[in-house]
Design an enzyme around this catalytic site. Structure first.
Site, mmCIF file in Angstrom:
data_model
loop_
_atom_site.group_PDB
_atom_site.id
_atom_site.type_symbol
_atom_site.label_atom_id
_atom_site.label_comp_id
_atom_site.label_asym_id
_atom_site.label_seq_id
_atom_site.Cartn_x
_atom_site.Cartn_y
_atom_site.Cartn_z
ATOM 1 N N ASN A 48 -30.754 -27.165 -21.981
ATOM 2 C CA ASN A 48 -30.026 -26.837 -20.592
ATOM 3 C C ASN A 48 -29.297 -28.387 -20.302
ATOM 4 O O ASN A 48 -29.084 -28.562 -19.362
ATOM 5 C CB ASN A 48 -30.639 -26.330 -19.540
ATOM 6 C CG ASN A 48 -31.221 -24.953 -19.853
ATOM 7 O OD1 ASN A 48 -30.595 -24.092 -20.221
ATOM 8 N ND2 ASN A 48 -32.501 -24.588 -19.247
ATOM 9 N N HIS A 136 -30.830 -13.970 -12.090
ATOM 10 C CA HIS A 136 -32.126 -14.563 -12.779
ATOM 11 C C HIS A 136 -33.657 -14.126 -12.144
ATOM 12 O O HIS A 136 -33.412 -13.734 -11.235
ATOM 13 C CB HIS A 136 -32.149 -16.293 -12.243
ATOM 14 C CG HIS A 136 -32.987 -16.840 -13.075
ATOM 15 N ND1 HIS A 136 -34.061 -17.606 -12.544
ATOM 16 C CD2 HIS A 136 -33.023 -17.360 -14.434
ATOM 17 C CE1 HIS A 136 -34.921 -18.072 -13.402
ATOM 18 N NE2 HIS A 136 -34.098 -18.279 -14.479
ATOM 19 N N GLU A 180 -24.983 -15.682 -9.338
ATOM 20 C CA GLU A 180 -25.054 -17.151 -9.967
ATOM 21 C C GLU A 180 -23.697 -17.519 -9.977
ATOM 22 O O GLU A 180 -22.775 -16.341 -9.951
ATOM 23 C CB GLU A 180 -25.697 -16.951 -11.266
ATOM 24 C CG GLU A 180 -27.328 -16.793 -10.970
ATOM 25 C CD GLU A 180 -28.013 -16.415 -12.343
ATOM 26 O OE1 GLU A 180 -27.417 -16.892 -13.450
ATOM 27 O OE2 GLU A 180 -28.771 -15.589 -12.457
ATOM 28 N N SER A 184 -26.548 -17.154 -17.317
ATOM 29 C CA SER A 184 -27.088 -17.737 -18.576
ATOM 30 C C SER A 184 -27.148 -16.994 -19.593
ATOM 31 O O SER A 184 -27.503 -17.618 -20.679
ATOM 32 C CB SER A 184 -28.357 -18.257 -18.032
ATOM 33 O OG SER A 184 -29.222 -17.053 -17.737
ATOM 34 N N ASP A 210 -26.128 -19.238 -6.444
ATOM 35 C CA ASP A 210 -27.188 -20.265 -7.315
ATOM 36 C C ASP A 210 -26.333 -20.816 -8.666
ATOM 37 O O ASP A 210 -25.647 -20.140 -9.165
ATOM 38 C CB ASP A 210 -28.211 -19.244 -7.893
ATOM 39 C CG ASP A 210 -29.200 -20.045 -8.729
ATOM 40 O OD1 ASP A 210 -29.130 -21.166 -9.044
ATOM 41 O OD2 ASP A 210 -30.320 -19.525 -8.980
ATOM 42 N N HIS A 213 -26.946 -23.499 -13.591
ATOM 43 C CA HIS A 213 -26.356 -23.855 -14.765
ATOM 44 C C HIS A 213 -25.064 -24.565 -14.799
ATOM 45 O O HIS A 213 -24.473 -24.979 -15.743
ATOM 46 C CB HIS A 213 -26.144 -22.558 -15.798
ATOM 47 C CG HIS A 213 -27.315 -22.044 -16.120
ATOM 48 N ND1 HIS A 213 -27.968 -22.508 -17.472
ATOM 49 C CD2 HIS A 213 -28.301 -21.043 -16.007
ATOM 50 C CE1 HIS A 213 -29.340 -21.914 -17.776
ATOM 51 N NE2 HIS A 213 -29.137 -20.810 -16.783
ATOM 52 N N LYS A 244 -31.693 -29.044 -14.931
ATOM 53 C CA LYS A 244 -30.776 -28.511 -16.420
ATOM 54 C C LYS A 244 -29.845 -29.712 -16.608
ATOM 55 O O LYS A 244 -30.215 -30.780 -17.114
ATOM 56 C CB LYS A 244 -29.929 -27.328 -15.846
ATOM 57 C CG LYS A 244 -31.246 -26.311 -16.121
ATOM 58 C CD LYS A 244 -30.665 -24.915 -15.688
ATOM 59 C CE LYS A 244 -31.840 -23.795 -15.900
ATOM 60 N NZ LYS A 244 -31.932 -22.819 -14.867
HETATM 61 C C1 LIG Z 1 -33.192 -22.212 -14.411
HETATM 62 C C2 LIG Z 1 -32.683 -21.232 -13.392
HETATM 63 C C3 LIG Z 1 -33.521 -21.360 -12.260
HETATM 64 C C4 LIG Z 1 -35.115 -22.013 -12.295
HETATM 65 O O1 LIG Z 1 -34.907 -23.247 -11.806
HETATM 66 P P1 LIG Z 1 -35.994 -24.210 -12.173
HETATM 67 O O2 LIG Z 1 -35.730 -25.528 -11.457
HETATM 68 O O3 LIG Z 1 -36.159 -24.257 -13.579
HETATM 69 O O4 LIG Z 1 -37.218 -23.564 -11.773
HETATM 70 C C5 LIG Z 1 -33.185 -20.527 -11.009
HETATM 71 N N1 LIG Z 1 -31.971 -20.000 -10.999
HETATM 72 C C6 LIG Z 1 -31.373 -19.991 -12.167
HETATM 73 C C7 LIG Z 1 -29.730 -19.053 -12.109
HETATM 74 C C8 LIG Z 1 -31.427 -20.610 -13.441
HETATM 75 O O5 LIG Z 1 -30.883 -20.562 -14.320
#
Ligand SMILES: *Cc1c(COP(=O)(O)O)cnc(C)c1O
Length: 398
Positions: A48, A136, A180, A184, A210, A213, A244
């Site tokens: 990522n 997620h 999101e 992903s 969120d 990504h 990421k």
């Molecule tokens: C990777 C991810 C997370 C988790 O984040 P981390 O910091 O790796 O725990 C949460 N939400 C989404 C949409 C993600 O892709």
């Protein structure tokens, strides 16, 4: 006393293995943007690290030079509510709040912590959570921990979302709509302006987005899709992660001051977990501060992505949902996907097969993640190889 019987665990694992779905942690080494595994060096197409910052030696040297022999502590030794808070935390929160032009920012240990903590803190019996079908796992777990009703709307189907809101908004004090910004598995994106328009029509909708990504890789100064689409101020809880594109660890939410105060009082993963090391926060600050300067990396990343998406979408029978640097090659069939991933690895591309239950039945795929430190030549070669392997696939000889 005899030992407890764990044979049920062993049976479950054997079943997974039988279905070809047993997970394990691979043994591999990192060589900059490459992976070395079983003696083979391959371009890492599964990380990522979208901006290519993770392996950038110059940035690392610059950062370490700031501190010489006196770096920030490697531990915070407690929760931030006790003594685990340091000026580094405050500085990063102020930087992020200022960049987003919002009242406040709150940091968390990871995106997982953020998503399993914020929703349960905010939602009560008079709240309804309505989430996109493909959010997620951490958001799903956050919903499960919340003491409230929840519904899912079909992926990116805003008609469906509106029907659900129309039907339920009067029965609840508040509806939290959760999505999101960049998904992903398909690499497709959410229509944030559509969501903010929906929010404006009703008086009791809170938006939770969120950007795990997307942060770093979209927007004029790298603040994500909310910035690119002009929606920052209308998103009540805007979450992003540092693990990421930002090549660090941890997460943040930007929100109004009242919500920040509320989370500090009611969010359990924030209250009861040791804060991240100040050293780590200082590194995040170092990179976040430079985010506007990475626009050439962003530009290159988007150009590579457009090239790969186009290359894949011209393969016979290939559907291409992606609009981003997460590019799925959907083969459908499980064994075929495994076999193709193995073939691509032999050709020097470390890409991984993704199968149900991670993705819906019949949509097994290879998931390519691009990074700004990849070259056009590497991407061109990949597209060439994909065209060669695809034409030799069994389903194309039918
Ligand atoms: C990777 C991810 C997370 C988790 O984040 P981390 O910091 O790796 O725990 C949460 N939400 C989404 C949409 C993600 O892709």
């Amino acid at each position: 006393m005899s030992n407890p019987d764990f044979s049920d665990f062993a049976r479950s694992l054997a079943q997974l293995e039988h279905k070809g779905r047993l997970r394990s942690i691979p043994i591999l080494q990192h060589r900059g943007g490459h992976i070395e595994k079983d003696g083979r060096i391959m371009l890492n197409m599964s990380s990522n690290d979208y901006l290519g910052l993770a392996a950038d030696q110059q940035l690392r040297d610059e950062f370490l030079a700031i501190y010489d022999r006196n770096p920030p502590p490697f531990t915070s030794s407690s929760s931030r509510l006790l003594t685990g808070t340091f000026p580094h935390y405050q500085a990063l929160e102020e930087l992020i709040a200022t960049r987003f032009q919002r009242q406040s920012c709150l940091l968390f240990n990871s995106g997982y912590h953020a998503n399993i903590g914020i929703l349960p803190a905010l939602a009560d019996k008079q709240t309804l959570i309505v989430a996109d079908k493909l959010v997620h796992a951490s958001i799903i777990d956050g919903i499960r921990l919340s003491a409230c009703d929840f519904l899912r709307y079909r992926h990116n189907d805003y008609e469906h979302l509106q029907q659900l809101i129309e039907k339920h908004h009067q029965a609840f004090k508040r509806i939290i709509v959760v999505t999101e910004s960049l998904f992903s598995m398909d690499g497709d994106i959410c229509d944030l302006p559509r969501l903010t328009a929906l929010k404006r029509r009703y008086g009791n909708i809170m938006l939770y987005v969120d950007e795990a990504h997307a942060i770093g890789a979209y927007g004029e100064t790298g603040l994500g899709l909310a910035q690119q689409l002009g929606c920052i101020e209308e998103i009540d809880i805007l979450v992003g992660t540092f693990g990421k594109a930002l090549a660090s660890m941890g997460a943040y939410a930007v929100c109004d001051r009242l919500l920040r105060d509320y989370l500090i009082n009611f969010m359990r993963p924030l209250i009861y977990s040791t804060a991240l090391p100040p050293f780590n926060i200082a590194w995040t600050y170092f990179l976040f501060e430079r985010l506007p300067q990475f626009s050439r990396r962003r530009h290159h990343l988007h150009e590579l992505s457009a090239y790969l998406r186009k290359g894949l979408s011209t393969l016979p029978g290939c559907t291409m949902p992606s609009r981003s640097y997460i590019v799925p090659y959907i083969l459908g069939d499980d064994p075929l996907t495994l076999q193709t991933a193995a073939q691509l690895q032999q050709q020097g591309y470390y890409c991984l097969p993704i199968r149900p239950p991670t993705v819906p039945q019949g949509t097994s795929r290879i998931r390519f993640s691009l990074s700004a430190d990849m070259s056009f030549a590497e991407t061109e070669k990949l597209v060439r190889i994909l065209h060669e392997t695809h034409s030799s696939l069994p389903h194309n000889n039918d």
